[in-house]
Design a protein around this motif. Sequence first.
Motif, PDB file in Angstrom:
ATOM      1  N   LEU A   1     -39.067 -32.827  -0.662  1.00  0.00           N
ATOM      2  CA  LEU A   1     -39.173 -31.438  -1.095  1.00  0.00           C
ATOM      3  C   LEU A   1     -38.045 -30.616  -0.478  1.00  0.00           C
ATOM      4  N   ASN A   2     -37.357 -29.882  -1.319  1.00  0.00           N
ATOM      5  CA  ASN A   2     -36.267 -29.025  -0.867  1.00  0.00           C
ATOM      6  C   ASN A   2     -36.433 -27.667  -1.548  1.00  0.00           C
ATOM      7  N   VAL A   3     -36.698 -26.637  -0.754  1.00  0.00           N
ATOM      8  CA  VAL A   3     -36.927 -25.284  -1.267  1.00  0.00           C
ATOM      9  C   VAL A   3     -35.771 -24.407  -0.797  1.00  0.00           C
ATOM     10  N   GLY A   4     -34.991 -23.906  -1.759  1.00  0.00           N
ATOM     11  CA  GLY A   4     -33.876 -23.015  -1.455  1.00  0.00           C
ATOM     12  C   GLY A   4     -33.901 -21.805  -2.340  1.00  0.00           C
ATOM     13  N   MET A   5     -33.106 -20.818  -1.963  1.00  0.00           N
ATOM     14  CA  MET A   5     -33.084 -19.579  -2.733  1.00  0.00           C
ATOM     15  C   MET A   5     -32.534 -19.796  -4.140  1.00  0.00           C
ATOM     16  N   PHE A   6     -31.590 -20.718  -4.300  1.00  0.00           N
ATOM     17  CA  PHE A   6     -30.963 -20.934  -5.603  1.00  0.00           C
ATOM     18  C   PHE A   6     -31.182 -22.354  -6.125  1.00  0.00           C
ATOM     19  N   GLY A   7     -32.086 -23.088  -5.506  1.00  0.00           N
ATOM     20  CA  GLY A   7     -32.363 -24.439  -5.968  1.00  0.00           C
ATOM     21  C   GLY A   7     -33.725 -24.906  -5.495  1.00  0.00           C
ATOM     22  N   TYR A   8     -34.293 -25.858  -6.239  1.00  0.00           N
ATOM     23  CA  TYR A   8     -35.625 -26.377  -5.897  1.00  0.00           C
ATOM     24  C   TYR A   8     -35.698 -27.830  -6.336  1.00  0.00           C
ATOM     25  N   ARG A   9     -36.219 -28.655  -5.414  1.00  0.00           N
ATOM     26  CA  ARG A   9     -36.465 -30.069  -5.730  1.00  0.00           C
ATOM     27  C   ARG A   9     -37.852 -30.435  -5.235  1.00  0.00           C
ATOM     28  N   GLY A  10     -38.703 -30.852  -6.143  1.00  0.00           N
ATOM     29  CA  GLY A  10     -40.094 -31.126  -5.820  1.00  0.00           C
ATOM     30  C   GLY A  10     -40.285 -32.379  -4.982  1.00  0.00           C
ATOM     31  N   GLY A  11     -41.443 -32.463  -4.365  1.00  0.00           N
ATOM     32  CA  GLY A  11     -41.788 -33.613  -3.540  1.00  0.00           C
ATOM     33  C   GLY A  11     -43.187 -33.451  -2.965  1.00  0.00           C
ATOM     34  N   ALA A  12     -43.689 -34.508  -2.349  1.00  0.00           N
ATOM     35  CA  ALA A  12     -45.027 -34.483  -1.756  1.00  0.00           C
ATOM     36  C   ALA A  12     -44.999 -33.718  -0.435  1.00  0.00           C
ATOM     37  N   VAL A  13     -46.111 -33.035  -0.136  1.00  0.00           N
ATOM     38  CA  VAL A  13     -46.248 -32.275   1.102  1.00  0.00           C
ATOM     39  C   VAL A  13     -47.574 -32.633   1.753  1.00  0.00           C
ATOM     40  N   PRO A  14     -47.694 -32.476   3.071  1.00  0.00           N
ATOM     41  CA  PRO A  14     -48.977 -32.736   3.736  1.00  0.00           C
ATOM     42  C   PRO A  14     -50.054 -31.780   3.250  1.00  0.00           C
ATOM     43  N   GLY A  15     -51.261 -32.258   3.169  1.00  0.00           N
ATOM     44  CA  GLY A  15     -52.366 -31.446   2.663  1.00  0.00           C
ATOM     45  C   GLY A  15     -53.022 -30.628   3.754  1.00  0.00           C
ATOM     46  N   ILE A  16     -52.310 -29.678   4.313  1.00  0.00           N
ATOM     47  CA  ILE A  16     -52.861 -28.782   5.326  1.00  0.00           C
ATOM     48  C   ILE A  16     -52.763 -27.360   4.809  1.00  0.00           C
ATOM     49  N   PRO A  17     -53.692 -26.489   5.214  1.00  0.00           N
ATOM     50  CA  PRO A  17     -53.691 -25.116   4.672  1.00  0.00           C
ATOM     51  C   PRO A  17     -52.408 -24.354   4.971  1.00  0.00           C
ATOM     52  N   LEU A  18     -51.689 -24.716   6.008  1.00  0.00           N
ATOM     53  CA  LEU A  18     -50.464 -24.005   6.347  1.00  0.00           C
ATOM     54  C   LEU A  18     -49.438 -24.071   5.224  1.00  0.00           C
ATOM     55  N   LEU A  19     -49.448 -25.173   4.467  1.00  0.00           N
ATOM     56  CA  LEU A  19     -48.473 -25.379   3.402  1.00  0.00           C
ATOM     57  C   LEU A  19     -49.032 -25.059   2.021  1.00  0.00           C
ATOM     58  N   GLY A  20     -50.155 -24.381   1.983  1.00  0.00           N
ATOM     59  CA  GLY A  20     -50.775 -24.062   0.696  1.00  0.00           C
ATOM     60  C   GLY A  20     -49.965 -23.064  -0.119  1.00  0.00           C
ATOM     61  N   GLY A  21     -49.121 -22.275   0.510  1.00  0.00           N
ATOM     62  CA  GLY A  21     -48.338 -21.281  -0.205  1.00  0.00           C
ATOM     63  C   GLY A  21     -47.006 -21.771  -0.713  1.00  0.00           C
ATOM     64  N   LEU A  22     -46.704 -23.059  -0.565  1.00  0.00           N
ATOM     65  CA  LEU A  22     -45.435 -23.588  -1.064  1.00  0.00           C
ATOM     66  C   LEU A  22     -45.389 -23.508  -2.586  1.00  0.00           C
ATOM     67  N   PRO A  23     -44.272 -23.099  -3.152  1.00  0.00           N
ATOM     68  CA  PRO A  23     -44.182 -22.985  -4.623  1.00  0.00           C
ATOM     69  C   PRO A  23     -44.081 -24.359  -5.267  1.00  0.00           C
ATOM     70  N   GLU A  24     -44.442 -24.408  -6.517  1.00  0.00           N
ATOM     71  CA  GLU A  24     -44.360 -25.651  -7.281  1.00  0.00           C
ATOM     72  C   GLU A  24     -43.100 -25.740  -8.123  1.00  0.00           C
ATOM     73  N   HIS A  25     -42.394 -24.637  -8.291  1.00  0.00           N
ATOM     74  CA  HIS A  25     -41.155 -24.630  -9.075  1.00  0.00           C
ATOM     75  C   HIS A  25     -40.343 -23.407  -8.652  1.00  0.00           C
ATOM     76  N   HIS A  26     -39.105 -23.370  -9.121  1.00  0.00           N
ATOM     77  CA  HIS A  26     -38.208 -22.265  -8.790  1.00  0.00           C
ATOM     78  C   HIS A  26     -38.550 -21.047  -9.640  1.00  0.00           C
ATOM     79  N   ALA A  27     -38.382 -19.868  -9.050  1.00  0.00           N
ATOM     80  CA  ALA A  27     -38.628 -18.615  -9.758  1.00  0.00           C
ATOM     81  C   ALA A  27     -37.325 -17.816  -9.839  1.00  0.00           C
ATOM     82  N   ALA A  28     -37.134 -17.156 -10.966  1.00  0.00           N
ATOM     83  CA  ALA A  28     -35.882 -16.427 -11.168  1.00  0.00           C
ATOM     84  C   ALA A  28     -35.773 -15.190 -10.284  1.00  0.00           C
ATOM     85  N   TRP A  29     -36.893 -14.661  -9.776  1.00  0.00           N
ATOM     86  CA  TRP A  29     -36.857 -13.441  -8.979  1.00  0.00           C
ATOM     87  C   TRP A  29     -36.616 -13.708  -7.494  1.00  0.00           C
ATOM     88  N   TRP A  30     -36.503 -14.939  -7.088  1.00  0.00           N
ATOM     89  CA  TRP A  30     -36.307 -15.244  -5.662  1.00  0.00           C
ATOM     90  C   TRP A  30     -35.074 -14.569  -5.065  1.00  0.00           C
TER      91      TRP A  30
END
Length: 481
Positions: free
Chosen positions: A267-296
Amino acid sequence: MDLLADSREEPVGDLGPDVEPSRAARVRVLLAAALGPLVTGYAAVATVLTLVTLTAGRTVFSGTGVLLAAGPGWLAAHQVRLDVGGHPLGVLPLLPTLGALALAARTASGAAVRLGCRSPREALPVFVTITGAHALFGLVIAFCAQGSPVTANPLTAFVVPGLLAAAASAAGIVRCCGVPDVVADRLDLLALRGLRAGALGLAVLVTCGAVVFTVATALSWRTVADMYEPAFGSSFGMFLLSVLYLPNAMTAVLSFVTGPGFSIGDLNVGMFGYRGGAVPGIPLLGGLPEHHAAWWPALLALPAATGLLVGWSLRKADADPAQRIRAVAVAGAVVALGCVLLGSLSGGRLGDGPFDPVSVPVGVASVVAFCWIVIPGSFVAFFAGEHEPPAPPEALEDNQAFEDADEVDVDEAAEAVAELEQSEEDEEPSEEEPDEDAEFEAEADAELGLEDRVEDVPEDDAAVTGGTETCGDVEADGTDR
């Protein structure tokens, strides 16, 4: 009884400023400074493990097991990488580390005050004692953990806790010994202003990361709630884990807000790019986006506003705009260094699975943070501050004279100028000074031969009349010729 009363030692805390503590009192204070943070930190880790064990399901509580497991937990709180069953664990929680640093700093400060230390040189035994105790304790734990499921490198366990304790104890000693005032007197005023503005900028950036993380978690609350299990013990353990790693998450979001982003395995989350991947199932990471948004990219207004705030705080640092820009550069360097430290402590190895590694691009994040502070901050500091007009060439000497003077009384200066002008108006030419016109007339008379005749002219009326007749004879004589 009087002899026994006189033999009792005065408590160290009640000593006056001019009274030196005895050797026994110094030993007690240093021993308490060495063991206090170790015992308190170890007890805090053991308490947390006890709560987790008591609330977890299908577990049997063992006091000995908790005490043995508290050793690796103490190392993890001091950022020592662990090996769990042969798998590396380098992503360690920052919240216990911050607590350990605060505990060591407070202990060092209290010990220096009790010993009456007035300078860092006098507090050097406190610094050496706390640093050495942490380093030796980490080494002992690493050796005792050999052969257990959780191990640590002895060299790392010796160096890392010692370095953290050294930094924390030095901060506590410096604070109580009055060194900041001495440094402020000797340090460049602009550099000091830049350091304070940089600390402000770093705090604002961390706050921006915390706000974005909180909003993202709140908007994904349904996903976060689904990660909790029905059992109280498991839910409590996941909640506690999320709280301990909260500063790590805030640092990752800070890197995302400034632009570079972060990565967890694939998983790679950037302001101008996004690459999906698996994340640990803990509540701390529940707010991670599932795709890139144009308003970022709109979030980039947060670091830009931070840079503007830093520049605004330095708009009155100096009358010279170039000096104000130099102070902004110092603030940007402080923010960049803070991003390096936070990013280095927030990431690391996370086993050998799909979540490894967790990383923040420290180099890129520090450079980008520096630019976010310096570019808008310099713009505001340059145009929002005053601009001193250049002095004319003929006034340079007067300016230099005024710079050399400590204080100038305006009223006295005005009176002196008025007296000088009045004296020039009332001044008359001296009788001793020769008159240029008189000298010229005397030379002309000498050439015409009239000098003797003018001198013989009497001043009374008769002489004047006679002189007139003489002049008539002369004229008549001249006419006959």
